[in-house]
Design a protein around this motif. Structure first.
Motif, PDB file in Angstrom:
ATOM      1  N   GLY A  49      74.402  32.989  12.150  1.00  0.00           N
ATOM      2  CA  GLY A  49      72.697  31.319  11.549  1.00  0.00           C
ATOM      3  C   GLY A  49      73.069  31.369  10.316  1.00  0.00           C
ATOM      4  O   GLY A  49      73.987  31.850   9.558  1.00  0.00           O
ATOM      5  N   ASP A 102      76.496  30.879  15.168  1.00  0.00           N
ATOM      6  CA  ASP A 102      75.942  29.876  15.634  1.00  0.00           C
ATOM      7  C   ASP A 102      75.646  29.429  16.863  1.00  0.00           C
ATOM      8  O   ASP A 102      76.771  29.340  17.758  1.00  0.00           O
ATOM      9  CB  ASP A 102      74.993  29.208  14.728  1.00  0.00           C
ATOM     10  N   LYS A 103      74.652  29.196  17.258  1.00  0.00           N
ATOM     11  CA  LYS A 103      74.453  28.457  19.141  1.00  0.00           C
ATOM     12  C   LYS A 103      75.603  27.317  18.985  1.00  0.00           C
ATOM     13  O   LYS A 103      75.768  27.463  19.949  1.00  0.00           O
ATOM     14  CB  LYS A 103      73.158  28.609  19.382  1.00  0.00           C
ATOM     15  N   ALA A 161      68.706  33.724  10.339  1.00  0.00           N
ATOM     16  CA  ALA A 161      67.904  32.380  11.111  1.00  0.00           C
ATOM     17  C   ALA A 161      66.837  32.839  10.421  1.00  0.00           C
ATOM     18  O   ALA A 161      66.357  34.247  11.548  1.00  0.00           O
ATOM     19  CB  ALA A 161      68.705  31.617  12.568  1.00  0.00           C
ATOM     20  N   GLY A 171      62.674  32.990  11.883  1.00  0.00           N
ATOM     21  CA  GLY A 171      61.462  32.690  13.298  1.00  0.00           C
ATOM     22  C   GLY A 171      62.434  31.851  14.737  1.00  0.00           C
ATOM     23  O   GLY A 171      61.801  31.961  15.486  1.00  0.00           O
ATOM     24  N   TYR A 172      64.183  32.858  14.434  1.00  0.00           N
ATOM     25  CA  TYR A 172      64.777  32.637  16.104  1.00  0.00           C
ATOM     26  C   TYR A 172      65.005  34.352  16.170  1.00  0.00           C
ATOM     27  O   TYR A 172      65.939  34.445  17.150  1.00  0.00           O
ATOM     28  CB  TYR A 172      65.505  31.613  16.165  1.00  0.00           C
ATOM     29  N   TYR A 173      64.683  35.306  15.760  1.00  0.00           N
ATOM     30  CA  TYR A 173      65.093  36.232  15.561  1.00  0.00           C
ATOM     31  C   TYR A 173      65.460  37.355  17.347  1.00  0.00           C
ATOM     32  O   TYR A 173      66.563  37.331  17.227  1.00  0.00           O
ATOM     33  CB  TYR A 173      65.055  36.957  14.807  1.00  0.00           C
ATOM     34  N   GLU A 174      64.187  37.105  17.201  1.00  0.00           N
ATOM     35  CA  GLU A 174      64.336  37.802  18.926  1.00  0.00           C
ATOM     36  C   GLU A 174      65.168  37.005  19.678  1.00  0.00           C
ATOM     37  O   GLU A 174      65.915  37.704  21.400  1.00  0.00           O
ATOM     38  CB  GLU A 174      62.375  37.578  19.459  1.00  0.00           C
ATOM     39  N   GLU A 175      65.670  35.077  19.572  1.00  0.00           N
ATOM     40  CA  GLU A 175      65.874  34.564  20.993  1.00  0.00           C
ATOM     41  C   GLU A 175      67.344  35.152  20.366  1.00  0.00           C
ATOM     42  O   GLU A 175      68.088  35.542  21.611  1.00  0.00           O
ATOM     43  CB  GLU A 175      65.120  33.095  20.390  1.00  0.00           C
ATOM     44  N   ILE A 176      67.575  34.974  19.762  1.00  0.00           N
ATOM     45  CA  ILE A 176      69.506  35.622  18.813  1.00  0.00           C
ATOM     46  C   ILE A 176      69.338  37.059  19.487  1.00  0.00           C
ATOM     47  O   ILE A 176      70.411  37.077  20.100  1.00  0.00           O
ATOM     48  CB  ILE A 176      69.119  34.845  17.798  1.00  0.00           C
ATOM     49  N   SER A 190      68.785  42.642  11.371  1.00  0.00           N
ATOM     50  CA  SER A 190      67.760  41.421  10.682  1.00  0.00           C
ATOM     51  C   SER A 190      68.599  40.772   9.131  1.00  0.00           C
ATOM     52  O   SER A 190      67.658  41.746   8.555  1.00  0.00           O
ATOM     53  CB  SER A 190      66.356  40.795  10.804  1.00  0.00           C
TER      54      SER A 190
END
Length: 134
Positions: A42, A68-69, A103, A105-110, A124
């Motif tokens: 992130g 990062d993506k 990051a 708000g995007y923890y589960e996605e990451i 995290s």
């Protein structure tokens, strides 16, 4: 949703400042958990603050990379630290290494993306800060 994320970020920053005021550092806390090397995931302000704290406490935690993506494997660096893709993380993974997801708000996605690549040792920044507080 935006105000929820902002409140969450504010609360996290506040807890982190409280830790620092008590002399508790995130790099030291990582070491007590057996983590000597990290990859920051992130490219956020929180990642930059953790990077600064690790630099200020040189020798406690080694930062192997920043991911990062939006980062691809191009051989780029930030402050001498390699920018790595998720696939690159697997190549530098070691027993005493962990990916710190900064990051919000995007923890589960990451986490899902990292697990899909076989990267299981993650934490995290939020969990680290809350764990160090209690």
């Amino acid at each position: 949703m935006s105000s929820d994320i902002n409140l969450e970020k504010f609360e996290l920053a506040n807890k982190w400042i409280r830790l620092q005021n008590k002399g508790i550092s995130i790099p030291q806390h990582l070491r007590t958990r057996g983590i000597k090397k990290i990859v920051l995931y992130g490219a956020s302000e929180f990642a930059l603050r953790l990077l600064e704290q690790c630099e200020n406490e040189a020798g406690i935690i080694e930062i192997l990379g920043i991911s990062d993506k939006k980062i691809s494997s191009k051989g780029d660096f930030y402050c001498g630290i390699p920018l790595v893709s998720i696939r690159d993380i697997k190549k530098i993974e070691s027993e005493d290494m962990c990916v710190v997801i900064t990051a919000m708000g995007y923890y589960e996605e990451i986490l899902g993306e990292l697990h899909k690549e076989g990267i299981l040792r993650t934490i995290s920044l939020q969990e680290l800060i809350y764990d160090a507080c209690c």
